[in-house]
Design a protein around this motif. Structure first.
Motif, PDB file in Angstrom:
ATOM      1  N   ILE A  26     -15.903  27.965   3.738  1.00 35.20           N
ATOM      2  CA  ILE A  26     -14.496  28.345   3.920  1.00 35.20           C
ATOM      3  C   ILE A  26     -14.391  29.583   4.803  1.00 35.20           C
ATOM      4  CG2 ILE A  26     -12.431  29.183   2.734  1.00 35.20           C
ATOM      5  CD1 ILE A  26     -13.306  27.461   0.333  1.00 35.20           C
ATOM      6  N   ILE A  27     -15.213  30.590   4.514  1.00 37.26           N
ATOM      7  CA  ILE A  27     -15.169  31.830   5.292  1.00 37.26           C
ATOM      8  C   ILE A  27     -15.497  31.567   6.751  1.00 37.26           C
ATOM      9  CG2 ILE A  27     -16.271  34.080   5.592  1.00 37.26           C
ATOM     10  CD1 ILE A  27     -14.281  33.882   3.261  1.00 37.26           C
ATOM     11  N   ALA A  28     -16.516  30.737   7.000  1.00 31.72           N
ATOM     12  CA  ALA A  28     -16.892  30.435   8.375  1.00 31.72           C
ATOM     13  C   ALA A  28     -15.762  29.748   9.126  1.00 31.72           C
ATOM     14  CB  ALA A  28     -18.143  29.560   8.394  1.00 31.72           C
ATOM     15  N   THR A  29     -14.985  28.929   8.418  1.00 30.83           N
ATOM     16  CA  THR A  29     -13.960  28.124   9.080  1.00 30.83           C
ATOM     17  C   THR A  29     -12.664  28.885   9.294  1.00 30.83           C
ATOM     18  OG1 THR A  29     -14.935  26.206   7.962  1.00 30.83           O
ATOM     19  CG2 THR A  29     -12.819  25.881   9.040  1.00 30.83           C
ATOM     20  N   VAL A  30     -12.232  29.669   8.313  1.00 28.43           N
ATOM     21  CA  VAL A  30     -10.925  30.323   8.423  1.00 28.43           C
ATOM     22  C   VAL A  30     -10.919  31.426   9.476  1.00 28.43           C
ATOM     23  CG1 VAL A  30     -10.334  29.814   6.027  1.00 28.43           C
ATOM     24  CG2 VAL A  30     -11.422  31.989   6.575  1.00 28.43           C
ATOM     25  N   MET A  31     -12.091  31.785   9.991  1.00 28.18           N
ATOM     26  CA  MET A  31     -12.111  32.820  11.026  1.00 28.18           C
ATOM     27  C   MET A  31     -11.494  32.334  12.336  1.00 28.18           C
ATOM     28  SD  MET A  31     -15.498  35.155  10.541  1.00 28.18           S
ATOM     29  CE  MET A  31     -16.680  33.854  10.758  1.00 28.18           C
ATOM     30  N   ILE A  32     -11.213  31.028  12.440  1.00 24.48           N
ATOM     31  CA  ILE A  32     -10.544  30.539  13.642  1.00 24.48           C
ATOM     32  C   ILE A  32      -9.056  30.869  13.611  1.00 24.48           C
ATOM     33  CG2 ILE A  32      -9.954  28.261  12.736  1.00 24.48           C
ATOM     34  CD1 ILE A  32     -11.097  29.147  16.318  1.00 24.48           C
ATOM     35  N   LEU A  33      -8.508  31.207  12.446  1.00 20.68           N
ATOM     36  CA  LEU A  33      -7.062  31.409  12.333  1.00 20.68           C
ATOM     37  C   LEU A  33      -6.540  32.521  13.249  1.00 20.68           C
ATOM     38  CD1 LEU A  33      -6.487  30.905   8.498  1.00 20.68           C
ATOM     39  CD2 LEU A  33      -6.070  29.301  10.375  1.00 20.68           C
ATOM     40  N   PRO A  34      -7.184  33.693  13.332  1.00 15.78           N
ATOM     41  CA  PRO A  34      -6.675  34.691  14.289  1.00 15.78           C
ATOM     42  C   PRO A  34      -6.683  34.209  15.734  1.00 15.78           C
ATOM     43  CG  PRO A  34      -8.216  35.706  12.755  1.00 15.78           C
ATOM     44  CD  PRO A  34      -8.313  34.226  12.552  1.00 15.78           C
ATOM     45  N   VAL A  35      -7.617  33.313  16.073  1.00 16.28           N
ATOM     46  CA  VAL A  35      -7.650  32.761  17.423  1.00 16.28           C
ATOM     47  C   VAL A  35      -6.563  31.708  17.590  1.00 16.28           C
ATOM     48  CG1 VAL A  35      -9.098  31.685  19.173  1.00 16.28           C
ATOM     49  CG2 VAL A  35     -10.131  33.157  17.442  1.00 16.28           C
ATOM     50  N   ALA A  36      -6.442  30.820  16.589  1.00 12.70           N
ATOM     51  CA  ALA A  36      -5.464  29.733  16.674  1.00 12.70           C
ATOM     52  C   ALA A  36      -4.036  30.251  16.701  1.00 12.70           C
ATOM     53  CB  ALA A  36      -5.656  28.770  15.501  1.00 12.70           C
ATOM     54  N   HIS A  37      -3.789  31.381  16.050  1.00 14.21           N
ATOM     55  CA  HIS A  37      -2.433  31.923  15.965  1.00 14.21           C
ATOM     56  C   HIS A  37      -2.134  32.935  17.066  1.00 14.21           C
ATOM     57  CE1 HIS A  37      -2.271  30.793  11.407  1.00 14.21           C
ATOM     58  NE2 HIS A  37      -2.145  29.752  12.215  1.00 14.21           N
ATOM     59  N   THR A  38      -2.929  32.902  18.130  1.00 19.12           N
ATOM     60  CA  THR A  38      -2.595  33.723  19.297  1.00 19.12           C
ATOM     61  C   THR A  38      -1.273  33.238  19.869  1.00 19.12           C
ATOM     62  OG1 THR A  38      -4.938  34.039  19.787  1.00 19.12           O
ATOM     63  CG2 THR A  38      -3.375  34.496  21.556  1.00 19.12           C
ATOM     64  N   LYS A  39      -0.291  34.093  19.883  1.00 17.86           N
ATOM     65  CA  LYS A  39       1.060  33.678  20.255  1.00 17.86           C
ATOM     66  C   LYS A  39       1.213  33.614  21.768  1.00 17.86           C
ATOM     67  CE  LYS A  39       5.152  32.364  19.000  1.00 17.86           C
ATOM     68  NZ  LYS A  39       5.317  31.085  18.301  1.00 17.86           N
ATOM     69  N   ILE A  40       1.559  32.407  22.240  1.00 19.06           N
ATOM     70  CA  ILE A  40       1.884  32.200  23.645  1.00 19.06           C
ATOM     71  C   ILE A  40       3.276  31.587  23.690  1.00 19.06           C
ATOM     72  CG2 ILE A  40       1.213  31.079  25.803  1.00 19.06           C
ATOM     73  CD1 ILE A  40      -1.637  30.931  24.731  1.00 19.06           C
ATOM     74  N   TYR A  41       4.241  32.334  24.192  1.00 19.78           N
ATOM     75  CA  TYR A  41       5.629  31.892  24.160  1.00 19.78           C
ATOM     76  C   TYR A  41       5.872  30.791  25.186  1.00 19.78           C
ATOM     77  CZ  TYR A  41       6.246  36.060  21.369  1.00 19.78           C
ATOM     78  OH  TYR A  41       6.118  37.009  20.380  1.00 19.78           O
ATOM     79  N   PRO A  42       6.860  29.903  24.930  1.00 14.56           N
ATOM     80  CA  PRO A  42       7.098  28.767  25.826  1.00 14.56           C
ATOM     81  C   PRO A  42       7.374  29.175  27.266  1.00 14.56           C
ATOM     82  CG  PRO A  42       8.285  28.479  23.755  1.00 14.56           C
ATOM     83  CD  PRO A  42       7.720  29.866  23.739  1.00 14.56           C
ATOM     84  N   ASP A  43       8.050  30.297  27.474  1.00 16.83           N
ATOM     85  CA  ASP A  43       8.371  30.717  28.834  1.00 16.83           C
ATOM     86  C   ASP A  43       7.297  31.613  29.444  1.00 16.83           C
ATOM     87  OD1 ASP A  43       8.793  32.785  27.091  1.00 16.83           O
ATOM     88  OD2 ASP A  43      10.647  33.497  28.026  1.00 16.83           O
ATOM     89  N   GLN A  44       6.171  31.751  28.718  1.00 12.61           N
ATOM     90  CA  GLN A  44       5.104  32.639  29.188  1.00 12.61           C
ATOM     91  C   GLN A  44       4.056  31.841  29.955  1.00 12.61           C
ATOM     92  OE1 GLN A  44       3.146  34.696  26.000  1.00 12.61           O
ATOM     93  NE2 GLN A  44       2.204  36.217  27.346  1.00 12.61           N
ATOM     94  N   ARG A  45       3.665  32.348  31.109  1.00 13.93           N
ATOM     95  CA  ARG A  45       2.665  31.690  31.919  1.00 13.93           C
ATOM     96  C   ARG A  45       1.267  31.915  31.337  1.00 13.93           C
ATOM     97  NH1 ARG A  45       4.644  27.841  35.416  1.00 13.93           N
ATOM     98  NH2 ARG A  45       6.641  28.568  36.260  1.00 13.93           N
ATOM     99  N   PHE A  46       0.415  30.914  31.519  1.00 12.21           N
ATOM    100  CA  PHE A  46      -0.966  31.015  31.059  1.00 12.21           C
ATOM    101  C   PHE A  46      -1.776  31.747  32.139  1.00 12.21           C
ATOM    102  CE2 PHE A  46      -5.017  29.578  29.358  1.00 12.21           C
ATOM    103  CZ  PHE A  46      -4.753  29.474  28.005  1.00 12.21           C
ATOM    104  N   ASP A  47      -1.439  33.029  32.318  1.00 12.10           N
ATOM    105  CA  ASP A  47      -2.034  33.788  33.403  1.00 12.10           C
ATOM    106  C   ASP A  47      -3.416  34.305  33.018  1.00 12.10           C
ATOM    107  OD1 ASP A  47      -1.450  35.740  31.585  1.00 12.10           O
ATOM    108  OD2 ASP A  47       0.139  36.678  32.771  1.00 12.10           O
ATOM    109  N   LYS A  48      -3.994  35.115  33.901  1.00 14.83           N
ATOM    110  CA  LYS A  48      -5.359  35.584  33.696  1.00 14.83           C
ATOM    111  C   LYS A  48      -5.486  36.467  32.462  1.00 14.83           C
ATOM    112  CE  LYS A  48      -6.964  35.285  38.491  1.00 14.83           C
ATOM    113  NZ  LYS A  48      -7.552  36.022  39.636  1.00 14.83           N
ATOM    114  N   SER A  49      -4.446  37.240  32.156  1.00 10.49           N
ATOM    115  CA  SER A  49      -4.519  38.119  30.977  1.00 10.49           C
ATOM    116  C   SER A  49      -4.592  37.292  29.694  1.00 10.49           C
ATOM    117  CB  SER A  49      -3.307  39.051  30.946  1.00 10.49           C
ATOM    118  OG  SER A  49      -2.098  38.315  30.858  1.00 10.49           O
ATOM    119  N   ILE A  50      -3.781  36.212  29.620  1.00 11.11           N
ATOM    120  CA  ILE A  50      -3.821  35.337  28.449  1.00 11.11           C
ATOM    121  C   ILE A  50      -5.158  34.614  28.379  1.00 11.11           C
ATOM    122  CG2 ILE A  50      -2.765  33.342  27.341  1.00 11.11           C
ATOM    123  CD1 ILE A  50      -1.073  35.827  27.143  1.00 11.11           C
TER     124      ILE A  50
END
Length: 502
Positions: free
Chosen positions: A46-70
């Motif tokens: 469980i611990i090994a798997t839930v560590m993806i949550l901070p990555v998965a919940h990286t907020k990218i807004y609909p009007d935001q471009r997937f630029d180099k910083s993102i």
């Protein structure tokens, strides 16, 4: 030999030995460690798997471009996630090896193990700090402190176990080299925490060195094994360097684990990843009661229609996880024994399986008409591709030593060989096609991606038929192209073999 006894029989024998040793409370306060080991395995997966949550919940807004910083932020988080996932699997393997040494537990050992598990459960928080602030020393420092504390708690378990020998593995109890065993095991357990100690120090001065040292925690045993292999080839082995009793028992946290252990841990990761998807649905796709009343006039069905694409993304992601588990299950159904390198490849595959919630979060952006749909497809395809290609690599590695590792059906020429090849190659090929569509057919890439998610389950259902047709066509082509004399020789060979069998 002890290896042929069941765990229950071995536990009974150890309790009898404890009773014979004269310790009156040994039998009353001790029990087998298998239940505690199962609990620890579940917690670590469980611990090994839930560590993806901070990555998965990286907020990218609909009007935001997937630029180099993102892209840089997401790539950094994924890299840190992979490193910490592998470190947790190292801790899991060490824990398995530790309780091959400790055969029985008492209340004190159970509490020491619980303390170790409590420290492990804090790792996802330290990882969140590392992923969100990779340039800040505090996250790296706290993560290293946790790993050091885990190593010290495991060392305390070893020290306590050797202080009360009736708790140890029966082979060690009967050995004359207990002191050597204790020193040998402690050296291996404390190797990782020692590297993390220096990583914690360097985090305040030059943090890239800290990440390098954390990487060595994972790969140093493999580097050492390669160096020893080279030394043995050049100089030769010296068996007199170790006591003879080490011939029947060794402690090495990077020796290949049993097939059953690998399957159990892998199943836990797959199950948890599938569960994380529905948690996101429950959190993000339940409409607010006030909004339903005001915006949709109390019509819940109308309110749920807005989440239709999200549910489609959920089912597509769940099917991907389920079919990858099905491939993993089919693969290990034909695996007789896992090697060290197969275990490492399986760990990499599980790390990318753990990244599938990130792929789900990316595909849910389609519903919001995001400007980064192509990038989201690429992220999802890359994660799925590596999850599948490492499974294919496990099978390829097993084929190199097929007499020991594979069932005859899955070996070269076996009746399941071609089918396993097609099954393991399906997801990597599909991911490559979907990824290529973003380069050459960018306007239709989203449609192609969804079609792939729909077609793949039906492809698995019809895969065996397709393989049989392809093999039949291949045999026909070979038959037409081969000389007639060769065919007659083959026919004579088969007749001779039939006469011998008769």
């Amino acid at each position: 030999m002890a290896g042929t006894e069941t765990p229950e029989e071995d536990a009974e024998v150890q309790m009898e030995l404890a009773a014979e040793s004269g310790d009156g409370n040994a039998c009353d306060n001790t029990q087998s460690s298998h239940r505690m080991l199962s609990f620890s395995d579940a917690l670590l997966s469980i611990i090994a798997t839930v560590m993806i949550l901070p990555v998965a919940h990286t907020k990218i807004y609909p009007d935001q471009r997937f630029d180099k910083s993102i892209q840089k932020l997401l790539a950094t988080k994924i890299a840190v996630y992979l490193m910490t996932f592998l470190i947790v699997t190292v801790a899991w393997a060490a824990h398995i090896r530790l309780f091959q040494v400790i055969g029985m537990i008492d209340d004190t050992l159970a509490l020491l193990n619980l303390a170790c598990m409590m420290i492990i459960t804090f790792l996802p928080y330290t990882f969140s700090l590392m992923a969100s602030f990779p340039d800040v020393p505090l996250g790296i420092f706290l993560f290293c402190i946790c790993v050091i504390a885990i190593g010290l708690s495991q060392a305390a378990i070893v020290t306590y176990g050797f202080h009360y020998p009736y708790l140890l593995n029966r082979q060690i109890q009967q050995s004359d080299n207990k002191a050597f065993y204790k020193q040998h095991i402690l050296n291996i357990i404390l190797r990782g925490p020692a590297l993390c100690f220096f990583a914690a120090i360097f985090s305040f001065f030059f943090f890239p060195v800290s990440y390098l040292l954390l990487g060595l925690v994972i790969f140093l045993p493999y580097i050492n094994k390669f160096i020893m292999w080279c030394r043995d080839k050049l100089v030769g082995t010296k068996p007199e360097e170790q006591p003879q009793s080490l011939e029947f028992f060794t402690f090495n946290i990077h020796e290949p684990l049993s097939k059953e252990r690998v399957e159990a841990f892998s199943d836990g990761v797959y199950a948890i990843v599938a569960t994380l998807l529905i948690l996101d649905i429950c959190e993000d796709n339940v409409p607010d009661a006030k909004e339903v009343k005001e915006k949709f006039h109390g019509n819940l069905v109308e309110a749920l229609r807005e989440y239709g694409p999200n549910f489609l993304a959920y089912f597509g992601s769940f099917v991907t996880i389920g079919l990858l588990w099905f491939v993993h299950h089919s693969l290990f159904l034909h695996v007789r024994k896992t090697t060290q390198f197969m275990g490492l490849l399986n760990t990499f595959s599980l790390a990318f399986i753990g990244g599938l919630p990130l792929a789900y979060q990316q595909t849910t952006e389609f519903a919001q008409q995001s400007h980064s749909e192509i990038e989201s497809i690429r992220v999802s395809c890359v994660i799925t591709f590596f999850a599948g290609i490492f499974q294919f690599a496990i099978w390829s590695t097993a084929l190199l030593n097929e007499q020991e590792t594979l069932h005859p059906f899955a070996r070269y020429g076996g009746k399941e060989h071609a089918f396993m090849f097609a099954k393991l190659a399906l997801y990597p090929c599909v991911s490559l096609v979907a990824f290529s569509s973003t380069c050459f057919l960018s306007e239709f890439s989203t449609t192609i991606f969804h079609l792939m998610q729909i077609i793949v389950p039906f492809a698995f259902l019809l895969l065996r038929i397709f393989v049989r047709i392809a093999l039949a066509i291949l045999r026909s082509v070979i038959t037409l192209t081969r000389p007639e004399e060769t065919l007659l020789q083959d026919e004579e060979t088969r007749l001779c073999a039939a006469e011998i069998l008769s």
